[in-house]
Enzyme design. Structure first.
Site, PDB file in Angstrom:
ATOM      1  N   ASP A 108       0.824  -1.200   0.000  1.00  0.00           N
ATOM      2  CA  ASP A 108       0.000   0.000   0.000  1.00  0.00           C
ATOM      3  C   ASP A 108       0.870   1.267   0.000  1.00  0.00           C
ATOM      4  OD1 ASP A 108      -2.258   1.477   0.196  1.00  0.00           O
ATOM      5  OD2 ASP A 108      -2.920   0.700   2.122  1.00  0.00           O
ATOM      6  N   CYS A 146     -19.517 -13.943  -6.334  1.00  0.00           N
ATOM      7  CA  CYS A 146     -20.574 -13.150  -5.683  1.00  0.00           C
ATOM      8  C   CYS A 146     -21.952 -13.663  -6.078  1.00  0.00           C
ATOM      9  CB  CYS A 146     -20.458 -11.677  -6.070  1.00  0.00           C
ATOM     10  SG  CYS A 146     -19.087 -10.838  -5.274  1.00  0.00           S
TER      11      CYS A 146
HETATM   12  C1  B12 Z   1      -7.207   4.062  -2.480  1.00  0.00           C
HETATM   13  C2  B12 Z   1      -7.483   2.907  -1.563  1.00  0.00           C
HETATM   14  C3  B12 Z   1      -8.624   2.968  -0.779  1.00  0.00           C
HETATM   15  C4  B12 Z   1      -9.716   4.004  -1.009  1.00  0.00           C
HETATM   16  C5  B12 Z   1     -10.537   3.595  -2.253  1.00  0.00           C
HETATM   17  C6  B12 Z   1     -10.978   2.121  -2.200  1.00  0.00           C
HETATM   18  C7  B12 Z   1     -11.388   1.521  -3.516  1.00  0.00           C
HETATM   19  N1  B12 Z   1     -12.281   0.561  -3.445  1.00  0.00           N
HETATM   20  O1  B12 Z   1     -10.909   1.895  -4.576  1.00  0.00           O
HETATM   21  C8  B12 Z   1     -10.473   3.959   0.347  1.00  0.00           C
HETATM   22  C9  B12 Z   1      -9.872   5.000   1.269  1.00  0.00           C
HETATM   23  C10 B12 Z   1     -11.982   4.179   0.273  1.00  0.00           C
HETATM   24  C11 B12 Z   1     -10.085   2.571   0.839  1.00  0.00           C
HETATM   25  C12 B12 Z   1     -10.821   1.874   1.771  1.00  0.00           C
HETATM   26  C13 B12 Z   1     -10.474   0.613   2.236  1.00  0.00           C
HETATM   27  N2  B12 Z   1      -9.336  -0.035   2.027  1.00  0.00           N
HETATM   28 CO1  B12 Z   1      -8.031   0.542   0.747  1.00  0.00          CO
HETATM   29  N3  B12 Z   1      -6.759   0.902  -0.548  1.00  0.00           N
HETATM   30  C14 B12 Z   1      -6.589   1.813  -1.488  1.00  0.00           C
HETATM   31  C15 B12 Z   1      -5.347   1.562  -2.352  1.00  0.00           C
HETATM   32  C16 B12 Z   1      -4.205   2.450  -1.838  1.00  0.00           C
HETATM   33  C17 B12 Z   1      -5.543   1.816  -3.855  1.00  0.00           C
HETATM   34  C18 B12 Z   1      -6.834   1.189  -4.417  1.00  0.00           C
HETATM   35  C19 B12 Z   1      -7.142   1.726  -5.787  1.00  0.00           C
HETATM   36  O2  B12 Z   1      -6.272   1.889  -6.611  1.00  0.00           O
HETATM   37  N4  B12 Z   1      -8.447   2.001  -6.031  1.00  0.00           N
HETATM   38  C20 B12 Z   1      -8.898   2.409  -7.323  1.00  0.00           C
HETATM   39  C21 B12 Z   1      -9.711   1.251  -7.923  1.00  0.00           C
HETATM   40  C22 B12 Z   1     -10.217   1.618  -9.287  1.00  0.00           C
HETATM   41  O3  B12 Z   1      -8.818   0.175  -8.020  1.00  0.00           O
HETATM   42  P1  B12 Z   1      -9.063  -1.240  -7.319  1.00  0.00           P
HETATM   43  O4  B12 Z   1      -9.869  -1.102  -6.092  1.00  0.00           O
HETATM   44  O5  B12 Z   1      -7.782  -1.940  -7.221  1.00  0.00           O
HETATM   45  O6  B12 Z   1     -10.081  -1.887  -8.379  1.00  0.00           O
HETATM   46  C23 B12 Z   1      -9.718  -2.620  -9.501  1.00  0.00           C
HETATM   47  C24 B12 Z   1     -10.973  -3.249 -10.116  1.00  0.00           C
HETATM   48  O7  B12 Z   1     -12.003  -2.332 -10.163  1.00  0.00           O
HETATM   49  C25 B12 Z   1     -10.410  -3.603 -11.412  1.00  0.00           C
HETATM   50  N5  B12 Z   1     -11.142  -3.879 -12.609  1.00  0.00           N
HETATM   51  C26 B12 Z   1     -11.062  -3.111 -13.694  1.00  0.00           C
HETATM   52  N6  B12 Z   1     -11.729  -3.679 -14.691  1.00  0.00           N
HETATM   53  C27 B12 Z   1     -12.221  -4.821 -14.239  1.00  0.00           C
HETATM   54  C28 B12 Z   1     -12.994  -5.769 -14.887  1.00  0.00           C
HETATM   55  C29 B12 Z   1     -13.424  -6.866 -14.157  1.00  0.00           C
HETATM   56  C30 B12 Z   1     -14.257  -7.892 -14.837  1.00  0.00           C
HETATM   57  C31 B12 Z   1     -13.074  -6.982 -12.779  1.00  0.00           C
HETATM   58  C32 B12 Z   1     -13.569  -8.112 -11.964  1.00  0.00           C
HETATM   59  C33 B12 Z   1     -12.268  -6.006 -12.136  1.00  0.00           C
HETATM   60  C34 B12 Z   1     -11.858  -4.937 -12.902  1.00  0.00           C
HETATM   61  O8  B12 Z   1      -9.600  -2.492 -11.780  1.00  0.00           O
HETATM   62  C35 B12 Z   1      -9.171  -1.824 -10.659  1.00  0.00           C
HETATM   63  C36 B12 Z   1      -7.678  -1.795 -10.767  1.00  0.00           C
HETATM   64  O9  B12 Z   1      -7.165  -3.089 -10.915  1.00  0.00           O
HETATM   65  C37 B12 Z   1      -5.081   0.041  -2.080  1.00  0.00           C
HETATM   66  C38 B12 Z   1      -3.623  -0.394  -2.130  1.00  0.00           C
HETATM   67  C39 B12 Z   1      -3.146  -0.515  -3.565  1.00  0.00           C
HETATM   68  N7  B12 Z   1      -2.021   0.079  -3.857  1.00  0.00           N
HETATM   69  O10 B12 Z   1      -3.793  -1.129  -4.382  1.00  0.00           O
HETATM   70  C40 B12 Z   1      -5.686  -0.157  -0.673  1.00  0.00           C
HETATM   71  C41 B12 Z   1      -6.403  -1.484  -0.399  1.00  0.00           C
HETATM   72  C42 B12 Z   1      -7.275  -1.786  -1.577  1.00  0.00           C
HETATM   73  N8  B12 Z   1      -7.275  -1.170   0.789  1.00  0.00           N
HETATM   74  C43 B12 Z   1      -7.377  -2.125   1.601  1.00  0.00           C
HETATM   75  C44 B12 Z   1      -8.217  -2.084   2.749  1.00  0.00           C
HETATM   76  C45 B12 Z   1      -7.973  -3.143   3.821  1.00  0.00           C
HETATM   77  C46 B12 Z   1      -9.216  -1.108   2.861  1.00  0.00           C
HETATM   78  C47 B12 Z   1     -10.380  -1.082   3.868  1.00  0.00           C
HETATM   79  C48 B12 Z   1     -10.956  -2.454   4.205  1.00  0.00           C
HETATM   80  C49 B12 Z   1      -9.923  -0.359   5.169  1.00  0.00           C
HETATM   81  C50 B12 Z   1     -11.048  -0.141   6.177  1.00  0.00           C
HETATM   82  N9  B12 Z   1     -11.480  -1.149   6.914  1.00  0.00           N
HETATM   83  O11 B12 Z   1     -11.532   0.965   6.299  1.00  0.00           O
HETATM   84  C51 B12 Z   1     -11.394  -0.180   3.120  1.00  0.00           C
HETATM   85  C52 B12 Z   1     -12.315  -1.022   2.226  1.00  0.00           C
HETATM   86  C53 B12 Z   1     -13.292  -0.234   1.436  1.00  0.00           C
HETATM   87  C54 B12 Z   1     -13.676  -0.973   0.165  1.00  0.00           C
HETATM   88  N10 B12 Z   1     -14.852  -1.540   0.133  1.00  0.00           N
HETATM   89  O12 B12 Z   1     -12.864  -0.976  -0.766  1.00  0.00           O
HETATM   90  C55 B12 Z   1      -6.601  -3.351   1.167  1.00  0.00           C
HETATM   91  C56 B12 Z   1      -7.587  -4.372   0.555  1.00  0.00           C
HETATM   92  C57 B12 Z   1      -7.283  -5.847   0.793  1.00  0.00           C
HETATM   93  C58 B12 Z   1      -8.330  -6.709   0.111  1.00  0.00           C
HETATM   94  N11 B12 Z   1      -8.621  -7.859   0.682  1.00  0.00           N
HETATM   95  O13 B12 Z   1      -8.880  -6.352  -0.914  1.00  0.00           O
HETATM   96  C59 B12 Z   1      -5.582  -2.712   0.135  1.00  0.00           C
HETATM   97  C60 B12 Z   1      -5.168  -3.642  -0.998  1.00  0.00           C
HETATM   98  C61 B12 Z   1      -4.359  -2.265   0.958  1.00  0.00           C
HETATM   99  C62 B12 Z   1      -3.447  -3.429   1.348  1.00  0.00           C
HETATM  100  N12 B12 Z   1      -2.203  -3.401   0.947  1.00  0.00           N
HETATM  101  O14 B12 Z   1      -3.848  -4.368   2.000  1.00  0.00           O
HETATM  102  N13 B12 Z   1      -8.984   2.132   0.258  1.00  0.00           N
HETATM  103  S1  SF4 Z   2     -21.525  -9.270   0.109  1.00  0.00           S
HETATM  104 FE1  SF4 Z   2     -20.834  -8.231  -1.724  1.00  0.00          FE
HETATM  105  S2  SF4 Z   2     -18.741  -8.950  -2.036  1.00  0.00           S
HETATM  106 FE2  SF4 Z   2     -19.701 -10.396  -0.590  1.00  0.00          FE
HETATM  107  S3  SF4 Z   2     -20.541 -12.038  -1.907  1.00  0.00           S
HETATM  108 FE3  SF4 Z   2     -22.184 -10.532  -1.613  1.00  0.00          FE
HETATM  109  S4  SF4 Z   2     -21.968  -9.177  -3.409  1.00  0.00           S
HETATM  110 FE4  SF4 Z   2     -20.055 -10.313  -3.239  1.00  0.00          FE
END
Ligand code: B12
Ligand code: SF4
Ligand code: SF4
Length: 442
Positions: A159, A214
């Site tokens: 992260d 899911c």
């Molecule tokens: C910014 C960030 C946040 C932001 C935004 C979260 C979000 N959902 O984007 C905020 C502050 C809200 C947040 C909250 C939390 N976070 Co955070 N966060 C990050 C961070 C730094 C970047 C995530 C990011 O780039 N988001 C932008 C979105 C677009 O990217 P993404 O979530 O990776 O989504 C991908 C999919 O959408 C995918 N996608 C695209 N096209 C397609 C097509 C298909 C078919 C599919 C399936 C997917 C897909 O593309 C995206 C990029 O790969 C990461 C660490 C990291 N460097 O990755 C930690 C991380 C995601 N967070 C983490 C955690 C623990 C949390 C919290 C649980 C903390 C808490 N308890 O409050 C919450 C959970 C909220 C939630 N439901 O996500 C963990 C998640 C672990 C896991 N099991 O997933 C991470 C990985 C940190 C870590 N090193 O452990 N977080």
């Molecule tokens: S609660 Fe959300 S993430 Fe968990 S199985 Fe249901 S749809 Fe998927």
């Protein structure tokens, strides 16, 4: 040693370091760059501008920009405890801190484990080199295109850098993207941290996780109190508007909490787990964990493994070595606010903990909101709660005073009203004056 046996031994070593799951993927550029860009274009990242910088975006899309000659990505899942029963904690006078942040800062704990893994990898590569005889340095394990004479390099991220950790984790076979946007492991749920080791060592890749488990469930979408989860797009990517997410609002957001979202925060003062608590995969599989550093802590306790800091040197706190705080297990809101209003107590409370990221003022802001939610409409507010809010109304930071005013405005007591009226006579900051006026009403 071939690439397969090296990976098997690496996984064994990861387990010995306390890492439960490990997967390997190749370093090909991500397929998700267009989605990521679209997500930023919608403004869903709010104030997290570090996610949108051109250089960082380019590095997310192609890891070779971060580590030239990269061959493999090792992704690990490090579990933290899922201690409470699922459901919203019912006691509104107690603050809820997200599970991941109740113990030691995971960035430090997991990065140390990954560095140890990298050192082990180096030793193995070194052994192979020795087996080849003198003159062969830094053997490349890749099939074809091996680059004899080059030293292997690794980069560790938890992260902490421009890496799409969840995308890499899915590619490395660790789970799927839930509708709540979490990476979910089919046998462990989602209460884990991800960590990434980029390396120039070529390892056998694991098969990516292709299924979406899911099904027709929408429990997380239905339970999110702020409507931050927007469902899947037409490609199947889960979409979140982070600006509405309580995790974002309480940790990353620096300004005032938008008024229309304050009630929905309930008693959450740092992070949010609701969309994980309701997930059937966590209800079924979430468990404790072996890492003592991630455990919650009682009043006055530091996270396991964190040494006491040297005594503070500031004049106002001189001589106070350890300050009291209510811990992270079931902390009363009043104790949390008193902690956040006292620099020494705040420093002690957040030493070695991810909690520090909210900042003292940001955390005090969150607690004021939770107290406003707790005390709203109650006819007989506890004296110490009103006293703590009155103290917050005198804090140096306007952000704290503003949210204390909002909370006092929700308290039905003559004392709260008197405190607001008295402050309105001396307050100079516009945002606070507006909040006081709204709290006092027409
Ligand atoms: C910014 C960030 C946040 C932001 C935004 C979260 C979000 N959902 O984007 C905020 C502050 C809200 C947040 C909250 C939390 N976070 Co955070 N966060 C990050 C961070 C730094 C970047 C995530 C990011 O780039 N988001 C932008 C979105 C677009 O990217 P993404 O979530 O990776 O989504 C991908 C999919 O959408 C995918 N996608 C695209 N096209 C397609 C097509 C298909 C078919 C599919 C399936 C997917 C897909 O593309 C995206 C990029 O790969 C990461 C660490 C990291 N460097 O990755 C930690 C991380 C995601 N967070 C983490 C955690 C623990 C949390 C919290 C649980 C903390 C808490 N308890 O409050 C919450 C959970 C909220 C939630 N439901 O996500 C963990 C998640 C672990 C896991 N099991 O997933 C991470 C990985 C940190 C870590 N090193 O452990 N977080
Ligand atoms: S609660 Fe959300 S993430 Fe968990 S199985 Fe249901 S749809 Fe998927
Ligand atoms: S962490 Fe909380 S606010 Fe954020 S999406 Fe999940 S349920 Fe909604």
């Amino acid at each position: 040693m071939d690439r397969t046996s090296l990976k098997i031994r690496l996984r064994d070593h990861a387990r010995a370091l306390g890492i439960q799951q490990m997967g390997v993927t190749g370093a090909d550029p991500t397929q998700h760059a267009p989605f990521y860009r679209w997500w930023l274009d919608q403004g869903f990242h709010g104030e997290m501008t570090y996610l949108a910088r051109d250089e960082a975006r380019a590095r997310r899309a192609d890891l070779a920009r971060t580590l030239p000659r990269i061959r493999s990505v090792i992704v690990v899942a490090d579990h933290y405890p899922a201690v409470d029963p699922p459901g919203v904690p019912e006691e509104p006078s107690v603050g809820v801190i997200a599970r991941y942040a109740r113990g030691r800062d995971y960035h430090k704990v997991l990065a140390a484990k990954l560095r140890a893994l990298a050192r082990w990898l180096d030793e193995q590569v070194g052994l192979d080199v020795a087996a080849q005889g003198p003159g062969v340095v830094g053997l490349d394990h890749g099939a074809g295109g091996g680059s004899l004479g080059q030293v292997h390099r690794h980069r560790v991220y938890v992260d902490t850098g421009p890496v799409l950790e969840r995308d890499l984790a899915r590619r490395a076979g660790l789970g799927w993207f839930g509708r709540n946007t979490m990476l979910i492991h089919p046998e462990r749920g989602s209460y884990f941290f991800l960590g990434v080791l980029l390396t120039t060592v070529a390892l056998e890749a694991d098969p990516p996780f292709e299924a979406d488990r899911c099904g027709s469930c929408t429990a997380c979408l239905d339970a999110c109190p702020t409507g931050a989860l927007l469902g899947r797009d037409e490609q199947g990517a889960p979409v979140m508007d982070a600006r509405r997410c309580i995790s974002y609002l309480t940790i990353e957001h620096r300004g005032a909490i938008p008024e229309q979202l304050r009630a929905a925060m309930g008693n959450r003062v740092f992070g949010c787990d609701i969309c994980q608590e309701v997930c059937p995969w966590n209800e079924r599989f979430a468990a404790g964990c072996e890492e003592p550093g991630y455990a919650d802590r009682g009043p006055g306790e530091r996270p396991a493994g964190v040494e006491a800091a040297p005594p503070p040197r500031r004049a106002d706190t001189a001589g106070r070595v350890e300050a009291w705080h209510p811990g992270t297990k079931t902390p009363p809101l009043v104790g949390l606010l008193e902690t956040a209003l006292d620099q020494a107590a705040w420093d002690t409370f957040t030493q070695g903990a991810a909690l520090r990221r909210a900042g003292r003022a940001g955390f005090a802001r969150n607690v004021c909101v939770a107290m406003g939610n707790w005390l709203a409409d109650g006819d007989d507010p506890p004296e110490e709660a009103v006293a703590a809010l009155r103290a917050a109304l005198r804090d140096d930071e306007p952000l704290v005073r503003q949210h204390a005013a909002w909370a006092l405005g929700r308290v039905r007591s003559a004392e709260a009203r008197a405190a607001l009226e008295a402050r309105s006579m001396v307050e100079f900051e516009r945002s606070v004056k507006v909040e006081i006026a709204a709290a006092l009403g027409p």
